[in-house]
Design a protein around this motif. Structure first.
Motif, PDB file in Angstrom:
ATOM      1  N   GLY A 296       0.813  -1.208   0.000  1.00  0.00           N
ATOM      2  CA  GLY A 296       0.000   0.000   0.000  1.00  0.00           C
ATOM      3  C   GLY A 296       0.848   1.259   0.000  1.00  0.00           C
ATOM      4  O   GLY A 296       2.080   1.209   0.167  1.00  0.00           O
ATOM      5  N   PRO A 297       0.194   2.399  -0.161  1.00  0.00           N
ATOM      6  CA  PRO A 297       0.944   3.667  -0.184  1.00  0.00           C
ATOM      7  C   PRO A 297       1.472   4.022   1.200  1.00  0.00           C
ATOM      8  O   PRO A 297       0.964   3.568   2.219  1.00  0.00           O
ATOM      9  CB  PRO A 297      -0.093   4.681  -0.670  1.00  0.00           C
ATOM     10  N   ALA A 298       2.510   4.858   1.221  1.00  0.00           N
ATOM     11  CA  ALA A 298       3.129   5.247   2.492  1.00  0.00           C
ATOM     12  C   ALA A 298       2.219   6.147   3.311  1.00  0.00           C
ATOM     13  O   ALA A 298       2.254   6.133   4.551  1.00  0.00           O
ATOM     14  CB  ALA A 298       4.460   5.947   2.212  1.00  0.00           C
ATOM     15  N   ALA A 299       1.406   6.948   2.651  1.00  0.00           N
ATOM     16  CA  ALA A 299       0.515   7.876   3.362  1.00  0.00           C
ATOM     17  C   ALA A 299      -0.929   7.613   2.950  1.00  0.00           C
ATOM     18  O   ALA A 299      -1.203   7.269   1.794  1.00  0.00           O
ATOM     19  CB  ALA A 299       0.895   9.330   3.025  1.00  0.00           C
ATOM     20  N   ALA A 300      -1.841   7.752   3.913  1.00  0.00           N
ATOM     21  CA  ALA A 300      -3.258   7.509   3.631  1.00  0.00           C
ATOM     22  C   ALA A 300      -3.842   8.642   2.798  1.00  0.00           C
ATOM     23  O   ALA A 300      -3.411   9.796   2.908  1.00  0.00           O
ATOM     24  CB  ALA A 300      -4.032   7.378   4.935  1.00  0.00           C
ATOM     25  N   ALA A 301      -4.832   8.296   1.981  1.00  0.00           N
ATOM     26  CA  ALA A 301      -5.516   9.324   1.202  1.00  0.00           C
ATOM     27  C   ALA A 301      -6.312  10.234   2.133  1.00  0.00           C
ATOM     28  O   ALA A 301      -6.617   9.869   3.286  1.00  0.00           O
ATOM     29  CB  ALA A 301      -6.432   8.666   0.188  1.00  0.00           C
ATOM     30  N   ALA A 302      -6.668  11.402   1.629  1.00  0.00           N
ATOM     31  CA  ALA A 302      -7.374  12.378   2.469  1.00  0.00           C
ATOM     32  C   ALA A 302      -8.695  11.824   2.980  1.00  0.00           C
ATOM     33  O   ALA A 302      -9.111  12.108   4.106  1.00  0.00           O
ATOM     34  CB  ALA A 302      -7.597  13.659   1.669  1.00  0.00           C
ATOM     35  N   ARG A 303      -9.354  10.996   2.170  1.00  0.00           N
ATOM     36  CA  ARG A 303     -10.662  10.465   2.564  1.00  0.00           C
ATOM     37  C   ARG A 303     -10.558   9.435   3.689  1.00  0.00           C
ATOM     38  O   ARG A 303     -11.586   9.036   4.249  1.00  0.00           O
ATOM     39  CB  ARG A 303     -11.348   9.831   1.354  1.00  0.00           C
ATOM     40  N   LEU A 304      -9.345   8.993   4.012  1.00  0.00           N
ATOM     41  CA  LEU A 304      -9.166   7.987   5.069  1.00  0.00           C
ATOM     42  C   LEU A 304      -8.623   8.579   6.361  1.00  0.00           C
ATOM     43  O   LEU A 304      -8.374   7.849   7.307  1.00  0.00           O
ATOM     44  CB  LEU A 304      -8.218   6.890   4.578  1.00  0.00           C
TER      45      LEU A 304
END
Length: 554
Positions: A296-304
């Motif tokens: 997965g990505p290193a940083a969460a998306a804004a919606r999460l």
């Protein structure tokens, strides 16, 4: 002293130390792990083993009361034996003129499915779930063979299935049915559980997460149930039933010329699956799955980036599975409306059964009310699963890590509660739309709006059960199995309380029995408002309990 001798003296041969370089078999330690598993499940396993045979015993006795004469029983056999549509839900008719044959027809598929659920839950709990929480790594660091945890889980699960089969056969003999048919009935249910225990052993090797392993095995079980239903309901595709272990349980034909060779299908499939599971276990690392997890990505998306979004993401996969599965079953239930009404209009006994289960004025309304009620009972397991997830978050320590940040405890809880309550509502509305659509196409007597309203009226009742689960989690955080017990008790009272003439005070304990059937008349706003009020009180009590206690983790 030569140079070679000097080199040997400077590097002496290592001697085996405790737990090191000591030869050990792949099954060493299995008996100890089995005892450990049985101690952990000392409540769960007896509950399954006692509850399911009790349902069969009660149904066999109810049959004798409902159909006292030979003519009534023969009439029942003729009516259902000539209608293939009803076999979609119950299974093939192999003789309804005896209590044993009726009980096997009425409960055979359901019991086999429930035993399979018990078996796969036990295997995943003692294999993949232990690896996910790093308990297996600690265990295998000692004098424990590589296959010992898997073998212990399978012995626990398969042994529980076989013991349940023995108790089921004994209960049916006690109800006055023939011993041969009772043994076949018990073996059919037990071996269905054995097959899915072996399948869960395979899915536990494939997935890195216990939820995914359970979902894979559960999806296979759902597919097996649908294949059985399609094969039993249409002669053109009858072969589909032979692709399903659930179908094999009923093709054995207990109480009606048992076909013992069918048992060999379950045994052969289980042996193959067990061999595959053992081979996969020996070829992977502890904690890893054959299907590798994505980083997965290193940083969460804004919606999460909120507790609500995080909770929804954790509940999302289960919600999608339950919604899609519920819609499929609802379409099947709705399509049976016309066939059931034709049968029931010629059978006073069937009318009595439906009225006790649903309490309505007309057969179509009764059946739709009963079908919607049964869908709500099935959705009740989603409630238990959702709150079991909350238990797991706390017990695993993930909730503690999150609450160490500036996140308030009630905000964290609100995300999970909102996901659970919204999931209940959307699943019931989706199922209601499916039932209303197929029932309206099946017969003009079914009102689309009333059927949908009947499904919506079940939502407050399910919220009461959710509130009870929340209170159990809040006030008894070390007893995660309570949520399943709450749902199971409510389900048992609703399904069999009326059939067994249970007293009214006992029936009213279950919210399922007091939920209004909108198809039966005007919308019962008073009952719905009362259910909403009870659900709100339970929600407040549960939230207060979570706020005042310490976080518990294992």
């Amino acid at each position: 002293m030569t140079s070679r001798t000097a080199a040997r003296a400077s590097h002496p041969t290592p001697t085996p130390g405790p737990g090191r370089d000591r030869p050990r078999g792949v099954l060493v330690g299995t008996p100890t792990l089995v005892r450990h598993n049985l101690r952990q499940d000392r409540v769960r396993i007896p509950a399954w083993i006692l509850a399911l045979p009790a349902l069969a015993f009660g149904t066999a006795n109810a049959y004798v009361a409902l159909y006292p004469s030979v003519a009534d029983r023969q009439n029942l056999d003729v009516q259902f034996g000539t209608n293939k549509a009803i076999a979609l839900v119950t299974g093939p008719v192999h003789g309804l003129s005896t209590p044993g044959g009726f009980t096997e027809w009425r409960l055979g598929g359901s019991l086999a499915t429930l035993v399979a659920l018990m078996a796969l839950f036990l295997v995943v709990r003692h294999t993949r779930a232990d690896e996910e929480k790093a308990r297996s790594e600690l265990v295998t660091a000692g004098q424990v063979g590589r296959l010992a945890p898997l073998a212990a889980a399978l012995i626990t699960s398969i042994g529980s299935c076989l013991l349940l089969g023995v108790v089921l056969a004994t209960a049916m003999v006690a109800a006055g049915t023939p011993p041969t048919g009772s043994v076949a009935f018990g073996l059919a249910s037990a071996l269905c559980g054995v097959v899915f225990a072996a399948l869960a052993a395979v899915t536990s090797q494939l997935s890195t997460y216990s939820r995914a392993a359970s979902a894979l095995a559960g999806t296979a079980l759902g597919a097996a149930y649908v294949l059985r239903g399609l094969g039993d309901s249409a002669d053109a595709v009858a072969w589909l039933s032979w692709l399903s272990p659930v179908g094999w349980a009923q093709q054995l034909r207990p109480y009606n010329g048992e076909r013992w060779w069918v048992l060999g299908l379950s045994v052969a499939l289980a042996v193959v699956l067990l061999a595959v599971a053992a081979g996969l276990q020996l070829r992977r690392d502890v904690g890893a799955g054959i299907i590798e997890r994505s980083t997965g990505p290193a940083a969460a998306a804004a919606r999460l980036r909120s507790t609500t979004a995080l909770a929804w993401r954790q509940h999302r996969a289960a919600w999608v599975s339950w919604l899609l599965g519920g819609i499929v079953f609802s379409l099947l239930f709705g399509s049976l409306t016309d066939a059931v009404s034709q049968i029931a209009t010629t059978s006073p006994q069937i009318q009595i059964i439906l009225e006790r289960m649903g309490g309505s004025k007309t057969i179509v309304q009764t059946f739709i009310g009963t079908a919607v009620g049964m869908i709500a009972m099935i959705v009740g397991f989603y409630v238990a699963q959702a709150f079991a997830r909350v238990y797991d978050e706390e017990q695993s320590g993930r909730a503690e890590q999150l609450l160490a940040t500036p996140v308030p405890r009630l905000r964290w809880l609100a995300g999970h509660v909102l996901a659970a309550y919204a999931g209940i509502g959307t699943i019931m509305l989706g199922c209601g739309l499916a039932v209303a659509s197929s029932a309206s196409l099946s017969t003009p007597d079914a009102s689309f709006g009333k059927v949908l309203g009947s499904a919506a009226a079940q939502i407050p009742a399910l919220w009461i059960i959710a509130g009870a689960c929340l209170c159990a989690y809040a006030w008894l955080p070390r007893f995660g199995a309570l949520v399943w017990i709450i749902v199971g008790v409510a389900l048992a009272i609703a399904m069999f309380g009326g059939l067994l003439n249970a007293p009214d005070w006992l029936l009213r304990i279950s919210p399922y029995t007091t939920a209004p059937a909108v198809t039966d008349g005007p919308f019962a706003w008073g009952t719905v408002a009362l259910h909403l009020a009870i659900a709100l009180v339970l929600l407040v009590v549960g939230a207060y309990g979570v706020r005042r206690r310490d976080v518990v983790s294992s």
